[in-house]
Design a protein around this motif. Structure first.
Motif, PDB file in Angstrom:
ATOM      1  N   ASN A  79      17.772 -20.101  -7.161  1.00 53.79           N
ATOM      2  CA  ASN A  79      17.775 -18.691  -7.299  1.00 53.79           C
ATOM      3  C   ASN A  79      17.086 -17.798  -6.018  1.00 53.79           C
ATOM      4  OD1 ASN A  79      18.185 -18.822 -10.094  1.00 53.79           O
ATOM      5  ND2 ASN A  79      15.888 -19.464 -10.447  1.00 53.79           N
ATOM      6  N   GLY A  80      16.515 -18.940  -5.105  1.00 54.18           N
ATOM      7  CA  GLY A  80      16.008 -18.008  -3.835  1.00 54.18           C
ATOM      8  C   GLY A  80      14.862 -17.379  -3.979  1.00 54.18           C
ATOM      9  N   TYR A  81      14.028 -16.742  -3.027  1.00 51.58           N
ATOM     10  CA  TYR A  81      13.016 -16.159  -3.152  1.00 51.58           C
ATOM     11  C   TYR A  81      13.118 -14.696  -2.427  1.00 51.58           C
ATOM     12  CZ  TYR A  81      10.715 -20.161  -4.631  1.00 51.58           C
ATOM     13  OH  TYR A  81      10.228 -21.360  -5.311  1.00 51.58           O
ATOM     14  N   LYS A  82      12.338 -13.624  -2.953  1.00 51.75           N
ATOM     15  CA  LYS A  82      12.281 -12.474  -2.461  1.00 51.75           C
ATOM     16  C   LYS A  82      11.122 -11.748  -2.268  1.00 51.75           C
ATOM     17  CE  LYS A  82      14.283  -8.535  -4.428  1.00 51.75           C
ATOM     18  NZ  LYS A  82      15.314  -7.730  -4.947  1.00 51.75           N
ATOM     19  N   LYS A  83      10.687 -11.368  -1.165  1.00 46.70           N
ATOM     20  CA  LYS A  83       9.251 -10.277  -1.073  1.00 46.70           C
ATOM     21  C   LYS A  83       9.631  -8.907  -0.863  1.00 46.70           C
ATOM     22  CE  LYS A  83       5.711 -13.343  -1.184  1.00 46.70           C
ATOM     23  NZ  LYS A  83       4.439 -13.068  -1.814  1.00 46.70           N
ATOM     24  N   SER A  84       9.175  -7.910  -1.296  1.00 47.17           N
ATOM     25  CA  SER A  84       9.365  -6.600  -1.141  1.00 47.17           C
ATOM     26  C   SER A  84       8.119  -6.044  -0.641  1.00 47.17           C
ATOM     27  CB  SER A  84       9.982  -5.853  -2.469  1.00 47.17           C
ATOM     28  OG  SER A  84      10.857  -6.500  -2.818  1.00 47.17           O
ATOM     29  N   LEU A  85       8.120  -5.100   0.600  1.00 47.87           N
ATOM     30  CA  LEU A  85       7.131  -4.484   1.272  1.00 47.87           C
ATOM     31  C   LEU A  85       7.580  -2.960   1.313  1.00 47.87           C
ATOM     32  CD1 LEU A  85       7.773  -7.038   3.274  1.00 47.87           C
ATOM     33  CD2 LEU A  85       5.491  -6.652   3.519  1.00 47.87           C
ATOM     34  N   LYS A  86       6.458  -2.245   1.216  1.00 50.96           N
ATOM     35  CA  LYS A  86       6.180  -0.924   1.263  1.00 50.96           C
ATOM     36  C   LYS A  86       5.704  -0.045   2.568  1.00 50.96           C
ATOM     37  CE  LYS A  86       6.948   3.012  -1.666  1.00 50.96           C
ATOM     38  NZ  LYS A  86       8.268   3.212  -1.217  1.00 50.96           N
ATOM     39  N   LEU A  87       6.279   0.875   3.246  1.00 50.24           N
ATOM     40  CA  LEU A  87       5.372   1.155   4.479  1.00 50.24           C
ATOM     41  C   LEU A  87       5.041   2.626   3.735  1.00 50.24           C
ATOM     42  CD1 LEU A  87       7.833  -0.700   5.665  1.00 50.24           C
ATOM     43  CD2 LEU A  87       7.551   0.855   7.703  1.00 50.24           C
ATOM     44  N   ILE A  88       3.729   2.953   4.087  1.00 46.57           N
ATOM     45  CA  ILE A  88       3.002   4.160   3.450  1.00 46.57           C
ATOM     46  C   ILE A  88       2.330   4.703   4.592  1.00 46.57           C
ATOM     47  CG2 ILE A  88       1.452   5.031   1.986  1.00 46.57           C
ATOM     48  CD1 ILE A  88       1.923   2.680   0.140  1.00 46.57           C
ATOM     49  N   GLY A  89       2.766   5.918   5.034  1.00 42.64           N
ATOM     50  CA  GLY A  89       2.109   6.700   6.023  1.00 42.64           C
ATOM     51  C   GLY A  89       3.411   7.754   6.645  1.00 42.64           C
ATOM     52  N   VAL A  90       2.624   8.719   7.232  1.00 43.15           N
ATOM     53  CA  VAL A  90       3.607  10.035   7.603  1.00 43.15           C
ATOM     54  C   VAL A  90       4.255   9.283   8.949  1.00 43.15           C
ATOM     55  CG1 VAL A  90       3.592  12.085   8.618  1.00 43.15           C
ATOM     56  CG2 VAL A  90       2.083  11.590   6.931  1.00 43.15           C
ATOM     57  N   GLY A  91       5.535   9.340   8.909  1.00 44.32           N
ATOM     58  CA  GLY A  91       6.565   8.839  10.051  1.00 44.32           C
ATOM     59  C   GLY A  91       6.639   7.499  10.148  1.00 44.32           C
ATOM     60  N   TYR A  92       6.251   6.724   9.180  1.00 44.93           N
ATOM     61  CA  TYR A  92       6.385   5.194   8.939  1.00 44.93           C
ATOM     62  C   TYR A  92       7.881   4.817   8.663  1.00 44.93           C
ATOM     63  CZ  TYR A  92       1.404   4.329   9.716  1.00 44.93           C
ATOM     64  OH  TYR A  92       0.367   4.234  10.162  1.00 44.93           O
ATOM     65  N   ARG A  93       8.702   4.160   9.357  1.00 47.22           N
ATOM     66  CA  ARG A  93       9.892   3.784   9.010  1.00 47.22           C
ATOM     67  C   ARG A  93      10.191   2.473   9.383  1.00 47.22           C
ATOM     68  NH1 ARG A  93      10.586   7.271  13.009  1.00 47.22           N
ATOM     69  NH2 ARG A  93      12.020   6.861  14.527  1.00 47.22           N
TER      70      ARG A  93
END
Length: 176
Positions: A79-93
């Motif tokens: 199946n494989g593995y997956k991690k998801s991350l989120k950037l939180i902050g003004v101007g973060y990309r």
């Protein structure tokens, strides 16, 4: 007694597990993984099932660890593995190009990270990053390296965090 170590690993169809000395190789539809296994833990395979046993009672922790590692390898090639991350902050990309991830997270310069062999990184949006691969260890390690660029802080909640991560918020200073 190690309860995890005693569990049987079911090998799905299309997956082959071979032992060569102290190394075990798992081949499946998504790829191939090889890992060194301690010779104190005995490996037995028959009829699509794998069992582990230990030579002495002192190797309890190693028994469960080696079994869990092989189970993760089998899961990864299927199946494989997956991690998801989120950037939180003004101007973060984040921008992903090939196996390089460029992060703009409030520093005076962009941070460029290169994904290791066998790991793919995608920026699904400007603030969402997905790390995928067949090795649980490599995917988790690279996701942790991304998070370490700007860990989430408890006062404003800014930073890079896992999608399912909860950051406990703190109250700031109060004036008299």
């Amino acid at each position: 007694m190690s309860r995890i170590g005693l569990k049987t690993i079911e090998v799905p169809e299309g997956v082959t597990v071979t032992k060569d000395g102290e190394f075990i190789t798992v081949k499946g539809p998504k790829g191939e993984l090889t890992r060194h296994f301690d010779p104190k833990i005995k490996f037995e395979q028959n009829d699509g099932k794998i069992n582990f046993s230990r030579t002495s009672e002192a190797d309890k922790a190693l028994h469960g660890t080696e079994r869990a590692n092989l189970a993760s390898m089998v899961e990864g090639v299927v199946n494989g593995y997956k991690k998801s991350l989120k950037l939180i902050g003004v101007g973060y990309r984040a921008v992903a190009q090939g196996n390089k991830l460029t992060l703009n997270v409030g520093y005076s310069h962009p941070v460029v990270l290169e994904a290791p062999e066998g790991v793919t990184v995608k920026a699904t949006s400007a603030t969402d990053v997905e790390v995928e691969g067949i090795s649980k260890q490599d995917v988790g390690q690279f996701a942790a390296e991304i998070r370490d660029v700007r860990p989430p802080e408890p006062y404003k909640g800014k930073g890079i965090r896992y999608v399912d991560e909860y950051v406990r918020r703190k109250e700031g200073k109060t004036g008299k």
